[in-house]
Design a protein around this motif. Structure first.
Motif, PDB file in Angstrom:
ATOM      1  N   PRO A   1      52.873  31.691   0.313  1.00  0.00           N
ATOM      2  CA  PRO A   1      52.081  30.022   0.272  1.00  0.00           C
ATOM      3  C   PRO A   1      51.406  28.668   1.393  1.00  0.00           C
ATOM      4  CG  PRO A   1      54.106  30.233  -0.939  1.00  0.00           C
ATOM      5  CD  PRO A   1      53.905  31.306  -0.607  1.00  0.00           C
ATOM      6  N   GLY A   2      52.396  29.117   1.616  1.00  0.00           N
ATOM      7  CA  GLY A   2      52.640  28.081   3.523  1.00  0.00           C
ATOM      8  C   GLY A   2      50.992  28.113   4.217  1.00  0.00           C
ATOM      9  N   THR A   3      51.323  29.881   4.769  1.00  0.00           N
ATOM     10  CA  THR A   3      50.347  30.807   5.314  1.00  0.00           C
ATOM     11  C   THR A   3      48.318  30.414   4.895  1.00  0.00           C
ATOM     12  OG1 THR A   3      51.156  32.964   4.635  1.00  0.00           O
ATOM     13  CG2 THR A   3      52.126  31.767   6.083  1.00  0.00           C
ATOM     14  N   VAL A   4      49.057  30.991   3.044  1.00  0.00           N
ATOM     15  CA  VAL A   4      47.547  31.524   2.399  1.00  0.00           C
ATOM     16  C   VAL A   4      46.727  29.255   2.865  1.00  0.00           C
ATOM     17  CG1 VAL A   4      46.867  30.890   0.607  1.00  0.00           C
ATOM     18  CG2 VAL A   4      48.183  32.606   1.237  1.00  0.00           C
ATOM     19  N   ILE A   5      47.308  28.155   2.347  1.00  0.00           N
ATOM     20  CA  ILE A   5      47.057  27.087   3.347  1.00  0.00           C
ATOM     21  C   ILE A   5      46.977  27.045   4.629  1.00  0.00           C
ATOM     22  CG2 ILE A   5      48.051  24.536   2.852  1.00  0.00           C
ATOM     23  CD1 ILE A   5      49.619  25.372  -0.335  1.00  0.00           C
ATOM     24  N   PHE A   6      47.783  27.215   5.318  1.00  0.00           N
ATOM     25  CA  PHE A   6      47.206  26.855   6.198  1.00  0.00           C
ATOM     26  C   PHE A   6      45.952  27.819   6.995  1.00  0.00           C
ATOM     27  CE2 PHE A   6      47.727  28.368  10.800  1.00  0.00           C
ATOM     28  CZ  PHE A   6      48.014  27.289  12.058  1.00  0.00           C
TER      29      PHE A   6
ATOM     30  N   ALA B   1      48.804  20.716   6.393  1.00  0.00           N
ATOM     31  CA  ALA B   1      49.040  20.683   4.427  1.00  0.00           C
ATOM     32  C   ALA B   1      49.872  21.475   4.722  1.00  0.00           C
ATOM     33  CB  ALA B   1      47.242  21.002   4.821  1.00  0.00           C
ATOM     34  N   ALA B   2      50.321  22.286   5.231  1.00  0.00           N
ATOM     35  CA  ALA B   2      50.810  23.228   4.311  1.00  0.00           C
ATOM     36  C   ALA B   2      52.841  22.993   4.277  1.00  0.00           C
ATOM     37  CB  ALA B   2      50.874  24.801   5.359  1.00  0.00           C
ATOM     38  N   SER B   3      53.195  22.250   5.524  1.00  0.00           N
ATOM     39  CA  SER B   3      54.562  21.923   5.411  1.00  0.00           C
ATOM     40  C   SER B   3      54.790  21.003   4.284  1.00  0.00           C
ATOM     41  CB  SER B   3      54.749  20.430   6.708  1.00  0.00           C
ATOM     42  OG  SER B   3      53.780  19.066   6.180  1.00  0.00           O
ATOM     43  N   VAL B   4      54.544  20.756   3.798  1.00  0.00           N
ATOM     44  CA  VAL B   4      54.291  20.126   2.239  1.00  0.00           C
ATOM     45  C   VAL B   4      55.597  21.520   0.724  1.00  0.00           C
ATOM     46  CG1 VAL B   4      53.777  19.099   0.076  1.00  0.00           C
ATOM     47  CG2 VAL B   4      52.600  17.977   1.856  1.00  0.00           C
ATOM     48  N   VAL B   5      54.871  22.439   1.790  1.00  0.00           N
ATOM     49  CA  VAL B   5      54.932  24.020   0.254  1.00  0.00           C
ATOM     50  C   VAL B   5      56.159  24.135   1.712  1.00  0.00           C
ATOM     51  CG1 VAL B   5      54.786  26.243   0.048  1.00  0.00           C
ATOM     52  CG2 VAL B   5      52.921  24.184  -0.112  1.00  0.00           C
ATOM     53  N   TYR B   6      56.709  24.467   2.893  1.00  0.00           N
ATOM     54  CA  TYR B   6      57.477  25.506   3.741  1.00  0.00           C
ATOM     55  C   TYR B   6      58.710  24.774   3.655  1.00  0.00           C
ATOM     56  CZ  TYR B   6      55.851  24.400   8.641  1.00  0.00           C
ATOM     57  OH  TYR B   6      55.799  22.523   9.240  1.00  0.00           O
TER      58      TYR B   6
ATOM     59  N   PHE C   1      46.636  21.530  14.251  1.00  0.00           N
ATOM     60  CA  PHE C   1      47.950  20.898  13.621  1.00  0.00           C
ATOM     61  C   PHE C   1      47.938  20.382  11.939  1.00  0.00           C
ATOM     62  CE2 PHE C   1      47.878  15.763  13.516  1.00  0.00           C
ATOM     63  CZ  PHE C   1      49.531  15.990  14.108  1.00  0.00           C
ATOM     64  N   PHE C   2      46.637  20.173  11.792  1.00  0.00           N
ATOM     65  CA  PHE C   2      46.031  20.029  10.842  1.00  0.00           C
ATOM     66  C   PHE C   2      46.299  20.705   9.582  1.00  0.00           C
ATOM     67  CE2 PHE C   2      43.330  16.868  12.946  1.00  0.00           C
ATOM     68  CZ  PHE C   2      43.919  15.553  12.301  1.00  0.00           C
ATOM     69  N   ALA C   3      46.436  21.991   9.899  1.00  0.00           N
ATOM     70  CA  ALA C   3      46.859  23.615   8.837  1.00  0.00           C
ATOM     71  C   ALA C   3      48.032  22.767   8.849  1.00  0.00           C
ATOM     72  CB  ALA C   3      45.798  24.308   9.108  1.00  0.00           C
ATOM     73  N   ASP C   4      49.058  22.631   9.787  1.00  0.00           N
ATOM     74  CA  ASP C   4      50.147  23.170   9.349  1.00  0.00           C
ATOM     75  C   ASP C   4      50.538  21.809   8.643  1.00  0.00           C
ATOM     76  OD1 ASP C   4      53.092  22.789  10.728  1.00  0.00           O
ATOM     77  OD2 ASP C   4      52.457  24.895  10.935  1.00  0.00           O
TER      78      ASP C   4
ATOM     79  N   LEU D   1      54.276  21.265  13.678  1.00  0.00           N
ATOM     80  CA  LEU D   1      52.616  20.824  14.081  1.00  0.00           C
ATOM     81  C   LEU D   1      52.105  20.939  15.966  1.00  0.00           C
ATOM     82  CD1 LEU D   1      52.501  17.393  12.472  1.00  0.00           C
ATOM     83  CD2 LEU D   1      52.179  19.501  11.307  1.00  0.00           C
ATOM     84  N   PRO D   2      52.871  20.966  16.296  1.00  0.00           N
ATOM     85  CA  PRO D   2      52.228  20.927  18.078  1.00  0.00           C
ATOM     86  C   PRO D   2      52.791  22.586  18.216  1.00  0.00           C
ATOM     87  CG  PRO D   2      54.373  19.831  18.301  1.00  0.00           C
ATOM     88  CD  PRO D   2      54.121  19.578  16.646  1.00  0.00           C
ATOM     89  N   PHE D   3      53.661  22.746  17.942  1.00  0.00           N
ATOM     90  CA  PHE D   3      53.969  24.861  18.228  1.00  0.00           C
ATOM     91  C   PHE D   3      51.914  25.897  17.140  1.00  0.00           C
ATOM     92  CE2 PHE D   3      54.496  28.325  16.165  1.00  0.00           C
ATOM     93  CZ  PHE D   3      54.877  29.143  17.198  1.00  0.00           C
TER      94      PHE D   3
END
Length: 422
Positions: free
Chosen positions: A139-144, A176-181, A171-174, A239-241
């Motif tokens: 789910p994290g990579t799908v959102i990303f 958004a996905a951080s809430v899940v992963y 940056f913004f994709a990670d 985020l920086p990664f």
């Protein structure tokens, strides 16, 4: 000359003059026709050669934009496969970064890998924490990937330079996905650091029976917010990664396309561009990863210890003392609070920790960086950089190569569905 010859010559001359009244003019016209034909043939040949040698890729061609659903499915599948493939190496990295004892038990990548496998096995040792990793990966990579494609396209359409669009998109994709992963990351790192249940070979301060027991214990003893413990440190690493990874990848991929003259750059260059992008981003962000691992795996002040009995050299804390023994002298509550945030509970029975083992009794990311530097130097920031560099290279290569491959397959299936008769 006979009369017959003269008569024959007379008729022959007449026919030639009648059929070709202006011989020099006819000759020049034929030569001009031949010249024009040769010129036309040469022109056609040069045009055909240009067509044959012209590159299939046009530099002005717009970057392909797959449907969002295709990008999300391809990215989710590729990211999950990459995470599962390299989970054992991620465990080695977590052990190297999360064990603050001096000298550390786990040294080089290969010896650490062999030690964990020999002492704890494959599934309970090297693949400890794989279940929560799977929970958060797909789910994290799908959102990303959905957010990445959306942000990148919007910024490019707004006239922003592509490099900045790639950087901001990651940056913004990670974010958004951080809430899940992030909750799955807390469970994963603790189980990776713990290893097997009742682990006699490594004392991490945790002793969960499995993923479900870890989830229930954390919520019951530390509260639901503990699942987001180290959230700031995690996003300051990821985020920086992600921003650097996709900025490097998009730029390298475009350079490969320009060099090959086609968007089909081949499997070798696909792997090379994806792996180098992930590896460089992983090495650069290693200090952030060290702080994040230690913050998420240290014991919280108010939690009760769920681990196995401590070694005899370490005095039991007040929380572990039975009620009928509480009349003995016990350290003040302030001292207990100060010493309950160790990352590992394997320190000797003194109030001074071994040299080189910082007390990260803070959730501040920048304070953690400062404390590690003061006690371990720059080498502390890059603890576990070898496994992290290899892990991010292979994981990124697997994810992005599968992403491109699945995008092509989904696009071909869609085109077949549109062209096939009902």
């Amino acid at each position: 000359m006979s009369l017959t010859s003269r008569v024959f010559g007379l008729f022959t001359t007449t026919e030639n003059s009648a059929s070709n009244p202006d011989a020099p003019s006819s000759t020049s016209q034929s030569q001009a026709a031949v010249t024009a034909g040769d010129h036309a043939f040469q022109t056609a040949g040069s045009m055909s050669s240009r067509v044959q040698t012209a590159p299939a890729y046009d530099e002005e061609e717009e970057e392909p934009r797959p449907p969002y659903l295709h990008a999300m499915l391809a990215g989710g599948t590729g990211g999950t496969c990459g995470d599962m493939l390299m989970h054992s190496l991620d465990t080695v990295k977590t052990r190297q970064q999360g064990d603050p004892t001096f000298p550390p038990k786990y040294h080089s990548m290969t010896s650490s890998y062999a030690t964990i496998y020999r002492q704890e096995g494959l599934m309970r040792g090297l693949y400890g924490g794989v279940t929560p990793a799977l929970w958060g990966s797909f789910p994290g990579t799908v959102i990303f990937f959905g957010m990445y494609e959306f942000t990148k396209r919007k910024m490019i359409d707004a006239g922003i330079t592509p490099d900045l669009a790639y950087l901001s998109g990651g940056f913004f994709a990670d974010l958004a996905a951080s809430v899940v992963y992030v909750p799955s990351e807390v469970l994963k790192t603790r189980l990776q650091l713990q290893g097997r249940f009742n682990n006699p070979h490594f004392s991490s301060g945790y002793n969960y029976r499995g993923t479900t027991d870890a989830l229930r214990t954390i919520i019951r003893q530390e509260g639901f917010s503990a699942l987001f413990y180290g959230y700031k440190a995690t996003i300051l690493r990821d985020l920086p990664f992600s921003a650097l990874q996709f900025a490097f990848y998009e730029r390298e991929h475009q350079m490969a396309i320009d060099w090959m003259g086609s968007r089909d750059i081949g499997l070798g260059l696909e792997i090379l561009t994806a792996a180098t992008a992930g590896g460089m981003a992983g090495v650069i962000t290693c200090p952030m990863d060290v702080v994040k691992t230690r913050v998420q795996t240290q014991k919280n002040p108010e939690t009760t210890t769920t681990g196995p009995p401590k070694p005899p050299c370490e005095p039991a804390s007040t929380k572990e003392t039975p009620r009928h023994h509480q009349h003995h002298s016990s350290p003040p509550s302030s001292s207990l609070r100060a010493h309950s945030r160790y990352i590992s509970h394997s320190s000797p029975s003194t109030s001074v920790p071994p040299p080189g083992t910082p007390r990260l009794d803070t959730s501040s990311f920048f304070t953690g960086l400062k404390m590690i530097y003061q006690t371990e130097g720059v080498a502390g920031w890059f603890r576990g950089v070898g496994p992290r560099g290899v892990w991010t290279s292979i994981q990124s290569g697997t994810m992005l190569v599968l992403y491109q491959y699945l995008l092509k397959q989904l696009d071909s299936y869609q085109n077949m569905g549109e062209t096939s008769p009902l």
